[in-house]
Write an enzyme that holds these catalytic residues in place. Structure first.
Site, mmCIF file in Angstrom:
data_model
loop_
_atom_site.group_PDB
_atom_site.id
_atom_site.type_symbol
_atom_site.label_atom_id
_atom_site.label_comp_id
_atom_site.label_asym_id
_atom_site.label_seq_id
_atom_site.Cartn_x
_atom_site.Cartn_y
_atom_site.Cartn_z
ATOM 1 N N GLY D 148 0.831 -1.190 0.000
ATOM 2 C CA GLY D 148 0.000 0.000 0.000
ATOM 3 C C GLY D 148 0.869 1.245 0.000
ATOM 4 O O GLY D 148 2.058 1.209 0.327
ATOM 5 N N CYS D 149 0.256 2.362 -0.345
ATOM 6 C CA CYS D 149 1.017 3.612 -0.447
ATOM 7 C C CYS D 149 1.502 4.075 0.919
ATOM 8 O O CYS D 149 2.691 4.309 1.129
ATOM 9 C CB CYS D 149 0.169 4.687 -1.135
ATOM 10 S SG CYS D 149 -1.514 4.827 -0.507
#
Lengths: 345, 345, 345, 345
Positions: D148-149
Site C-alpha cells: 500500500g502507499c
C-alpha cells in the site's frame, strides 16, 4: 459606536478585520494606517471591499489613532509594543494580533522573535485573548495579546483533558496543518502559487514560535510539566487549519467520559462546536466564520486519545478572535458581528 | 416572517440558499425536502450549518409545502413544473432555480432539455428573475424562472450596449469560465478533484443550454437579430464565474461614452459594480457575495469592446439572485439578508 | 555529446530545461549560471533534481560558456542580446527563451519591452524557433528566438486556416488562459498562492507583448492584413495553457474539409495532435510533455470556426520547444529526449 | 521483450502503469482488460496516451492473459485472488496492486476487507513487494503483493530505527497525508473537486486497513511488539504523500548516529533519498517519479525522533513500485524504465 483603528491594514489579518468590522453593528471604522499606501482607498487595493469600506489608508502620523476607542495591530511583531504605551495613555484599548503581548516570559519572547521587548510594563498587564479560557480577564483588559492561530487549536483541544488531569502532559504531540494564508501577504518565493500548489510539506519542525506560546498557556492548566512536540505543515489551501492532537491517557476513562469532558467544557461557548465522538471535522466547515470544531477519537480503545480540531486560521485563528475580544472588552454581546455562516462549498 | 420551503436542499444551490436564508431577518426556514435523506438533520449532511440550521430533511409528501409562503426549487429541471400548479393554487409563490420557467419558447426548452414541458400555463405567467432588467415584473410575480449563472453575466454585460444600440448584435462572442461547483453535487467522474484540479478545458462548445436562454432575453433588448456564440470552460476553482464578452461597435463612440452607458445603467443597482475602465475584475472579489462586477476594455481603441464580468456562480449566479427576487416579491428591501462582504483571500 | 550551457537556471524555464536535458541522451550539462547562487549545487535549490543533476550554479564570469556547443538563455529579456555576439563569435549556438530574438520589427520590440535593442545584427540572422512552421531555417540557424507560450498556440491553431485562405485574418479573437507558472518564479504578491488560488481573472487585456510577436508571424502566412485581439487570463493551475481561437470563415467549406486542413498540415508532426472534430482537449493531457493538442468546433455550422489548443506552457510553450530546436540545429532526431508521456492525473 | 497484461486499466494505478510501461524498453503491452470498456482504445479514455499506447481495452474473457509473461492487477481487492491460480498455472507471474496478497494473516485480511480469502495457497508463496526490505525474495517470486502507499512510507521511515533497536516500537505514531488520487477514480461525492479542494480533513482515524499491513511488516524487523497509531488525512492535491513519523528513542544516540543509520541503510538504493538532517522534503520533489525522500528531525534534541517521508502515491506508492518489482522478477536492472525526473513545478 466604537471607533476602531487598524494599524497595518494591508495584510490578510488586516483585510479580514475589515471584512468583519464593516458589517459590525456597533463599530465605526475610523482609521487604517499604511505608510506605503497613504491616501489609497482601501477598496482600490481590495476590490472585494468596494461599496463596503469607504476609508483610505493613511500614514501612521496622520491617522489620529488616539481618537479611537480601540486599535487593532495587524502588523508584524515589534510594532504594537512601540505604540501601545501612547495609546493606552490616551485611553485607547489595544489588541495586538502579533506576538508582542502573548508571551509573559520575556526571555522566551526575545529568544524566538529575535528582538528585545521594549514594553514590558504594558506586557505585565496584557491579557492573553483566548475568551474560552480567559473570558473574565479579557472583559477588563486594556491590552490584549491575541493568540496565534496554531495555539488556539492546541489550547482548546487539550484544555479539557489537562484540567481534568487525565492525560500525560509531558508527551503531547500536535501535528498541525495550515492553509497558506497563514504565512501572510508577503512577496516571497516560498508561498507562490507554483511553489505551494499541488504539494505538501512540513516546516519549522525543529522549532517554531508557537511552541513556547502554547506551552506557557497550557502550563497554567496543569501541575504537570508540559512538554509539547509541535509539527506545523503547509496545506495547498487558502484558509483553514487542522490540528491532530495526540495525548496519552493516564487513567481509566471511558470514551463517554472523555466526550462529556468536552461537552461540559464548551457547552456555553458560541464558537466551539464539539462534534460527535469519532467525527472527522473538515476545515471548510469553518471557512470564513469564527467557529472552531473538534472531535475525539480513540483508536482500538487504547491509551491514546486523538483530538481533531479545525478552524479558519484568519478568523478564529486571528481576526475573528480579536473581534470576539473587542466585544468582551466593550461589554457587547460576545457574538456581535460574528454570525457568519461558514461558506460551503 | 416569510415561511420558506426548499425542494432539493442537498445540492450546492440548496445549501447556499440555506447559508443565505439562515441569517435572513425576515425568513423562517420551514421545510427542506429530500426523498433520500428523509429525517436527516440538515447539519448532519452539512456540518457548516451546525448551530445555524435546526431543520431536518423531510420526504416531499410529508413536507407540507403548501403552508409555506414561498418555495424554492433547487432541483434538476422537470421538478418544479410538476409541482408549481398545486403550490400556486394554495397561494404559495414559486422560485425555480432550474430551467423550467426560464424559456418562454417551449420548443427551445424541449429541444435543449429533452423533456416535454408539462406546465405551459404557469410558464406563460412566469417572470424571468433578473432584477436589474426585470424588476417591476418580479415584484408582482407569483412564479420566477431564476436565471442561469452564465446568462446572468452575459445579459448584464451586454444589456447597456444593446439598449444603446452601439454594437452588432449578430456577432456576439461570449468566452465564459466557471468554477466546478457550477456542475453541481453529483457523483460523476468528470468533476472529481483528480480530474479537474490543475487542468483547464472547454466543454459544450458546439452547443449549450444557456445559449437559447440568453438569446431569448437579449432579443428583448434590441431590434437586431441576436446571434451569440457562447463558449463555456471549466476552471479549477470551487466558486466563481468570469465572462469575457466581445462585441463589435457599430458606430463612433468614445471610451468615456461607453463607460457612461454602464455607469448610468447600473447607478442604482446594489449588486452591480461598474469598475473603472480598463480594470481586471477577479472572481474572488465577489466570492460568497451577491455582487457582480464588470469592467470595459477596448484594445487599441479599435472596433471591438470587451466586457469582463465576474460573479459568484452560486450567489448572484443562483441562490443569491433567487433571494433577491424573493425580497422583491414580498415587498422587502431588495438587499435584505444579502449584505455579505466577499471573502478575500 | 553536445555541451550545453544554461544562463539563468533558477527560474521555471531553467529548471524545466534541466529536467528535460538531464535525461537527454546526447547532451552533457556543462554550465549553469546564476550570479546570486554561485557555488550552490542546483539540486540544493531544486531537490527534485537530487541524484539527477550534479552541477552547481556558477557566476556568469566563471562559467566558460564559450566552451559550450549551445547556450540556452532562460533569462528575462535583455540578457541574451548582451551576450549573443561573443558566444556566436566563439562558435557557440544560442537559443533565447526570452524575447530578444523573436521580433524582427525592432520598433515593436522597443515599444513593448521598453529597452533599446542592442544587437540588431544578430537579430537579423535569428530564426523564430517554431519547428512546425520554420523547420528548415531552424536546422541551419546559429541563433534562435524561441517562441512565447501563447504565440505557439495561436500560430499552430490559426496557421492551417490562414495558409488555406479560408478565414478573415482581420477579425481574429484569441481568448487564452495560462497556468500561473507562466508568470515565472518571482517574489511578487500577485502570484502568491493566496492571491491566485480559487480565483480567475484576465490581465493585460488592453495590450500584451505576445500580440505583436504573433501578428508578425501570422502575417507571414497570409496576404490579408492580420488583426488579432488577444486576451490572456490567469488560471489557478501550475502548468497548462488553453487557447480558444475564433475565426470567421470567408467561404463555403465543410467541417470535413476544415478538419482535413489540419490533418494534412500536421500529419508528420510528432508534437502536434489533431484530435477528432468536436473534441475538448484538456491541458492536463499535455502535462509535462512536449505535445500540443487541438480540436475544431463550429457551433450551429455557422460562420465561425473555433480552434481549441492546449499545451504545457513550460514544455511546448518554452523549454521543450527550445530542446526541439536544439535537436534540429545539431542534426539529431527531432524527438530525442522529448518522449515524456503526459502525467495524468 | 516481456509481454505485460494489465487487469483493470481504467483506474489511476492502471493509467499510471500505462504511462510508465509505454516507455519501458523491455516491455510489450499485450493486453488491458476492462469489462465495461471492451473495444475502446485506451487513448480514447486517456487522451494523454494518444500516440503512446495503441492498445484497446478488451473484455477479460477475450484478453488471453495466459499468453503474457506477467499480469498486473490494478483492480479493487478480491479480483487478483480469483484469477491468480490460473495465471500461475500457465506460467504467468502476478503482481497485485490491491491487498489480496499483502497480509499473510488471513484473519486480519478478512476482518479489514470484509471478504473471505479464497486463494490462501497462493498467498503462502506471495512475496511482499517492497524491494528495499525484501529484494531477494522478490527476485524469485511468482506472485507479488504490492505494498500500500501509506505502508511504503511508514516501513521505509521506521525500518532503520527498528533494525538498530533504538526506538520504542510500542508507541509509534504515524501522521500521514495523501493526495486525492489515492482514493481512486470512482464516482463518489466525497472526492469531488468542490468537496475536497481548499479544505483538509482526517479520515479513518479510528481504524484503517493500512495499519495491519504495516504492523505485520514492521513486526518482522523487531522483537518488540509493534504498536502503531496511524492517522491518514486528505490533502487537496492530486498526487503526493507525506508521512510524519514519530518515535521515542530508547537509548542515548546522537543525531549524527541517527542520520548514519539511514545513510547506511539506503546507500545503495536508487529510489530512496536520505536528505540532510533537518531538511523538509516536499511531496512535489517526487512528483511523477519513483523516488521516495526522507529527512530526520529531533526537536530540542529530545527523546522523540521525527522522520518526514514523501513520495508520489501513484508511483513509489503503487505503479512505479510494481514495475520495480517486475524488473527484479525478470532479472532486469532494477531502475529500467523508471528514470523519470520529478516534475517541478
Amino acid at each position: 459606536m466604537i471607533k476602531v483603528g487598524i494599524v497595518g491594514g494591508t495584510g490578510y489579518t488586516g483585510v479580514e478585520l475589515l471584512r468583519i468590522l464593516s458589517t459590525h453593528p456597533d463599530v465605526t471604522l475610523t482609521a487604517i494606517t499604511s505608510r506605503k499606501e497613504d491616501g489609497l482607498p482601501v477598496a482600490d487595493m481590495y476590490p472585494s471591499l468596494r461599496g463596503k469600506v469607504a476609508l483610505a489608508f493613511s500614514a501612521p502620523d496622520k491617522a489620529n489613532l488616539t481618537e479611537c476607542d480601540v486599535v487593532f495591530f495587524a502588523t508584524p511583531h515589534g510594532v504594537a509594543m512601540a505604540q501601545a504605551q501612547e495609546l493606552l495613555a490616551a485611553g485607547v484599548k489595544v489588541i495586538d494580533l502579533a506576538a508582542d503581548f502573548r508571551l509573559q516570559d520575556v526571555a522566551q519572547f526575545e529568544k524566538w522573535y529575535g528582538i528585545p521587548h521594549t514594553c514590558t510594563d504594558v506586557l505585565k498587564e496584557a491579557v492573553y485573548g483566548l475568551p474560552e479560557l480567559n473570558r473574565e480577564s479579557i472583559k477588563s483588559a486594556r491590552v490584549i495579546g491575541n493568540p496565534g492561530c496554531y495555539p488556539t487549536t492546541m489550547q482548546l483541544g487539550y484544555a479539557p483533558l489537562l484540567k481534568a488531569d487525565v492525560i500525560d502532559a509531558t508527551s503531547l504531540i500536535a501535528d498541525c496543518k495550515s492553509g497558506v494564508s497563514g504565512a501572510g501577504r508577503k512577496a516571497e518565493i516560498g508561498i507562490l502559487f507554483s511553489e505551494t500548489s499541488d504539494s505538501f510539506k512540513a516546516y519549522g519542525v525543529s522549532g517554531h514560535r508557537h511552541t513556547p506560546e502554547t506551552t506557557e498557556q497550557l502550563q497554567r492548566l496543569t501541575k504537570q510539566d508540559v512538554e509539547l512536540l509541535f509539527t506545523p505543515h503547509l496545506v495547498p489551501m487558502i484558509r483553514g487549519m487542522h490540528s491532530t492532537l495526540y495525548a496519552r491517557l493516564t487513567r481509566d476513562i471511558s470514551n463517554e467520559e472523555l466526550q462529556a469532558l468536552f461537552i461540559e467544557a464548551y457547552k456555553d461557548e458560541p464558537f466551539v462546536d464539539v462534534m460527535p465522538f469519532g467525527a472527522h471535522p473538515e476545515t471548510r466547515s469553518t471557512r470564513a466564520s469564527n467557529m472552531l470544531r473538534l472531535a475525539l477519537h480513540r483508536p482500538n480503545n487504547g491509551k491514546t486519545v486523538i483530538i481533531l480540531v479545525v478552524q479558519d486560521n484568519l478568523v478564529k485563528g486571528a481576526s475573528g478572535q480579536a473581534v470576539q475580544c473587542m466585544n468582551l472588552m466593550f461589554g457587547l454581546e460576545e457574538t456581535t458581528g460574528l454570525h457568519h455562516v461558514p461558506v460551503m462549498p
